[in-house]
Design a protein around this motif. Structure first.
Motif, PDB file in Angstrom:
ATOM      1  N   GLY A 289     117.963 -50.375  97.428  1.00 10.66           N
ATOM      2  CA  GLY A 289     116.959 -49.264  97.331  1.00 10.66           C
ATOM      3  C   GLY A 289     115.729 -50.033  97.099  1.00 10.66           C
ATOM      4  O   GLY A 289     115.466 -51.243  96.830  1.00 10.66           O
ATOM      5  N   ILE A 290     114.399 -49.151  97.000  1.00 11.09           N
ATOM      6  CA  ILE A 290     113.255 -49.673  96.680  1.00 11.09           C
ATOM      7  C   ILE A 290     113.357 -50.141  95.109  1.00 11.09           C
ATOM      8  O   ILE A 290     114.232 -49.426  94.483  1.00 11.09           O
ATOM      9  N   GLU A 291     112.609 -51.138  94.760  1.00  6.76           N
ATOM     10  CA  GLU A 291     112.681 -51.567  93.264  1.00  6.76           C
ATOM     11  C   GLU A 291     111.585 -50.683  92.464  1.00  6.76           C
ATOM     12  O   GLU A 291     110.950 -49.948  92.686  1.00  6.76           O
TER      13      GLU A 291
ATOM     14  N   VAL B 139     115.288 -40.360 108.219  1.00  7.42           N
ATOM     15  CA  VAL B 139     115.962 -41.096 109.327  1.00  7.42           C
ATOM     16  C   VAL B 139     117.255 -42.147 108.806  1.00  7.42           C
ATOM     17  O   VAL B 139     116.872 -42.987 108.397  1.00  7.42           O
ATOM     18  N   ASP B 140     118.344 -41.740 109.317  1.00  4.77           N
ATOM     19  CA  ASP B 140     119.544 -42.622 108.602  1.00  4.77           C
ATOM     20  C   ASP B 140     120.793 -42.303 109.519  1.00  4.77           C
ATOM     21  O   ASP B 140     121.340 -41.206 109.337  1.00  4.77           O
ATOM     22  N   PRO B 141     121.168 -43.151 110.427  1.00  2.62           N
ATOM     23  CA  PRO B 141     122.671 -42.805 111.089  1.00  2.62           C
ATOM     24  C   PRO B 141     123.651 -42.526 110.248  1.00  2.62           C
ATOM     25  O   PRO B 141     124.688 -42.258 110.724  1.00  2.62           O
TER      26      PRO B 141
ATOM     27  N   ILE C 170     112.117 -43.968 107.086  1.00  5.36           N
ATOM     28  CA  ILE C 170     113.030 -44.507 107.977  1.00  5.36           C
ATOM     29  C   ILE C 170     114.031 -45.532 107.254  1.00  5.36           C
ATOM     30  O   ILE C 170     113.522 -46.760 107.035  1.00  5.36           O
ATOM     31  N   GLY C 171     115.262 -45.216 107.450  1.00 10.15           N
ATOM     32  CA  GLY C 171     116.264 -46.048 106.281  1.00 10.15           C
ATOM     33  C   GLY C 171     116.429 -45.334 104.903  1.00 10.15           C
ATOM     34  O   GLY C 171     115.727 -45.711 104.102  1.00 10.15           O
ATOM     35  N   VAL C 172     117.279 -44.165 104.811  1.00  9.67           N
ATOM     36  CA  VAL C 172     117.575 -43.466 103.786  1.00  9.67           C
ATOM     37  C   VAL C 172     118.291 -44.242 102.783  1.00  9.67           C
ATOM     38  O   VAL C 172     118.139 -44.172 101.409  1.00  9.67           O
TER      39      VAL C 172
ATOM     40  N   ILE D 246     109.096 -47.873 106.096  1.00  9.37           N
ATOM     41  CA  ILE D 246     110.133 -48.561 107.084  1.00  9.37           C
ATOM     42  C   ILE D 246     111.029 -49.440 106.263  1.00  9.37           C
ATOM     43  O   ILE D 246     110.845 -50.578 105.686  1.00  9.37           O
ATOM     44  N   ASP D 247     112.290 -49.025 106.260  1.00  8.31           N
ATOM     45  CA  ASP D 247     113.341 -49.663 105.422  1.00  8.31           C
ATOM     46  C   ASP D 247     114.668 -49.381 106.177  1.00  8.31           C
ATOM     47  O   ASP D 247     115.569 -49.257 105.388  1.00  8.31           O
ATOM     48  N   GLY D 248     114.696 -49.701 107.360  1.00 11.69           N
ATOM     49  CA  GLY D 248     115.879 -49.399 108.080  1.00 11.69           C
ATOM     50  C   GLY D 248     116.911 -50.688 108.288  1.00 11.69           C
ATOM     51  O   GLY D 248     116.866 -51.579 107.353  1.00 11.69           O
TER      52      GLY D 248
ATOM     53  N   VAL E 254     117.139 -43.665  97.148  1.00  8.34           N
ATOM     54  CA  VAL E 254     116.017 -43.536  96.303  1.00  8.34           C
ATOM     55  C   VAL E 254     114.773 -43.274  96.800  1.00  8.34           C
ATOM     56  O   VAL E 254     113.893 -42.354  96.151  1.00  8.34           O
ATOM     57  N   SER E 255     114.340 -43.777  97.786  1.00 13.88           N
ATOM     58  CA  SER E 255     112.727 -43.617  98.384  1.00 13.88           C
ATOM     59  C   SER E 255     112.572 -42.249  98.800  1.00 13.88           C
ATOM     60  O   SER E 255     111.703 -41.507  98.410  1.00 13.88           O
ATOM     61  N   THR E 256     113.716 -41.688  99.465  1.00 19.63           N
ATOM     62  CA  THR E 256     113.574 -40.366  99.986  1.00 19.63           C
ATOM     63  C   THR E 256     113.477 -39.323  99.039  1.00 19.63           C
ATOM     64  O   THR E 256     112.418 -38.532  98.595  1.00 19.63           O
TER      65      THR E 256
ATOM     66  N   GLU F 276     128.761 -43.723 105.718  1.00 20.73           N
ATOM     67  CA  GLU F 276     128.734 -44.772 104.948  1.00 20.73           C
ATOM     68  C   GLU F 276     128.119 -44.483 103.471  1.00 20.73           C
ATOM     69  O   GLU F 276     128.651 -44.769 102.592  1.00 20.73           O
ATOM     70  N   HIS F 277     127.185 -43.603 103.673  1.00 18.58           N
ATOM     71  CA  HIS F 277     126.455 -43.292 102.283  1.00 18.58           C
ATOM     72  C   HIS F 277     126.946 -42.013 101.657  1.00 18.58           C
ATOM     73  O   HIS F 277     126.369 -41.628 100.555  1.00 18.58           O
ATOM     74  N   GLN F 278     128.031 -41.397 102.403  1.00 17.54           N
ATOM     75  CA  GLN F 278     128.507 -40.033 101.820  1.00 17.54           C
ATOM     76  C   GLN F 278     127.475 -38.803 101.244  1.00 17.54           C
ATOM     77  O   GLN F 278     127.817 -38.517 100.121  1.00 17.54           O
TER      78      GLN F 278
ATOM     79  N   LYS G 193     119.996 -43.181 114.595  1.00 12.92           N
ATOM     80  CA  LYS G 193     119.314 -44.439 114.514  1.00 12.92           C
ATOM     81  C   LYS G 193     117.650 -44.215 114.992  1.00 12.92           C
ATOM     82  O   LYS G 193     117.556 -43.065 115.792  1.00 12.92           O
ATOM     83  N   SER G 194     116.868 -44.784 114.525  1.00 11.54           N
ATOM     84  CA  SER G 194     115.461 -44.756 114.644  1.00 11.54           C
ATOM     85  C   SER G 194     115.089 -44.461 116.066  1.00 11.54           C
ATOM     86  O   SER G 194     114.274 -43.609 116.590  1.00 11.54           O
ATOM     87  N   ILE G 195     115.716 -45.484 116.826  1.00 15.05           N
ATOM     88  CA  ILE G 195     115.631 -45.476 118.271  1.00 15.05           C
ATOM     89  C   ILE G 195     116.001 -44.021 119.094  1.00 15.05           C
ATOM     90  O   ILE G 195     115.346 -43.664 120.253  1.00 15.05           O
TER      91      ILE G 195
END
Ligand SMILES: C[S@@+](CC[C@H](N)C(=O)[O-])C[C@H]1O[C@@H](n2cnc3c(N)ncnc32)[C@H](O)[C@@H]1O
Length: 253
Positions: free
Chosen positions: A40-42, A86-88, A63-65, A138-140, A69-71, A93-95, A118-120
């Motif tokens: 996560g972000i620091e 946005v996170d697939p 983008i990239g939850v 942007i952290d995907g 932490v960031s969201t 995986e992240h439950q 996915k962002s795409i």
């Protein structure tokens, strides 16, 4: 089961609690389930991101939850109306870590929308949400192509005058995307950084180590992550306009 981390989520601001959880590297959900906070972000970026997004009535695209932490930070801010993450892999995986974090920090889930793609693949969902954003993080997935796609999706939905922040910019491929944006889109580098966590000597050594490890050009790396000014990997751009060059005007990476 491991002992629960003794953090009183009602003591102090949500931001402070989030910082404590980030340092602890784990938290326990309402049913006692353990969630590990990885990637996560620091802590100093939590402070910085909440300050840089201080304008009223913001919409944020994250983008990239990941673990959230960031969201959750954005959703906890009084001036943020809506956060779209946005996170697939949020429910797999992240439950649903992000939702659980919101729950224990008493952040209204009505402020957050997760696009589990996915962002795409996310553009149709973002179209149907029908919002424009003032801030994009942007952290995907950290490959060149995925980061470029993340940016292009964010760019499409970012208001002029809004900000886009890229995380983990010590990677060579990420710095190539930063170059692409500065050279080929109408953005400017924001020369503001999170407070330094390490002393100058240590962050300079870390900068050199990152250049060697990730084979980045020190000249390009220093432009974005000057150790005199930062030891965070966060780089922020401001969108001037949506103007794009013709294909024959390509300015390189
Ligand atoms: C470094 S984590 C994000 C951390 C998050 N910003 C935080 O502060 O907790 C990156 C996440 O991006 C997600 N991801 C991977 N590929 C993706 C893609 N193509 N689009 C969006 N998210 C993606 C993964 O689930 C991964 O956990």
């Amino acid at each position: 089961m491991q002992e629960l981390i003794k953090i009183d989520v009602h003591d102090g601001s949500t931001k402070e609690t989030l910082k404590q959880l980030r340092i602890a590297g784990e938290f326990y959900g309402e049913m006692g389930k353990r969630y590990e906070i990885t990637g996560g972000i620091e802590v100093e970026e939590i402070e910085f991101l909440s300050a840089i997004t201080s304008r009223p009535n913001l919409n944020v695209l994250d983008i990239g939850v990941g673990k959230g932490v960031s969201t959750v930070l954005f959703a906890s801010l009084g001036n943020v109306d809506m956060v779209v993450g946005v996170d697939p892999y949020q429910s797999t995986e992240h439950q649903n870590s992000m939702t659980e974090l919101c729950r224990i920090l008493k952040i209204p889930l009505s402020k957050v929308v997760v696009v589990e793609k996915k962002s795409i693949e996310a553009k149709p969902s973002l179209d149907s949400i029908g919002k424009k954003y003032d801030f994009v993080l942007i952290d995907g997935y950290h490959s060149f192509d995925s980061t470029l796609v993340d940016f292009l999706v964010g760019h499409e939905f970012l208001n002029d005058g809004g900000f886009v922040a890229f995380h983990d910019c010590f990677y060579r491929q990420k710095q190539k995307v930063l170059n692409f944006v500065l050279k080929n889109r109408d953005y400017e580098l924001v020369k503001l950084h999170p407070k330094c966590r390490r002393p100058l000597l240590l962050r300079s050594a870390r900068f050199i180590w990152h250049c060697l490890k990730y084979k980045t050009s020190p000249i390009i790396a220093i432009k974005y992550l000057n150790p005199l000014k930062t030891d965070s990997s966060l780089v922020v751009f401001k969108k001037i306009s949506g103007k794009e060059p013709f294909y024959w005007e390509f300015c390189g990476l």
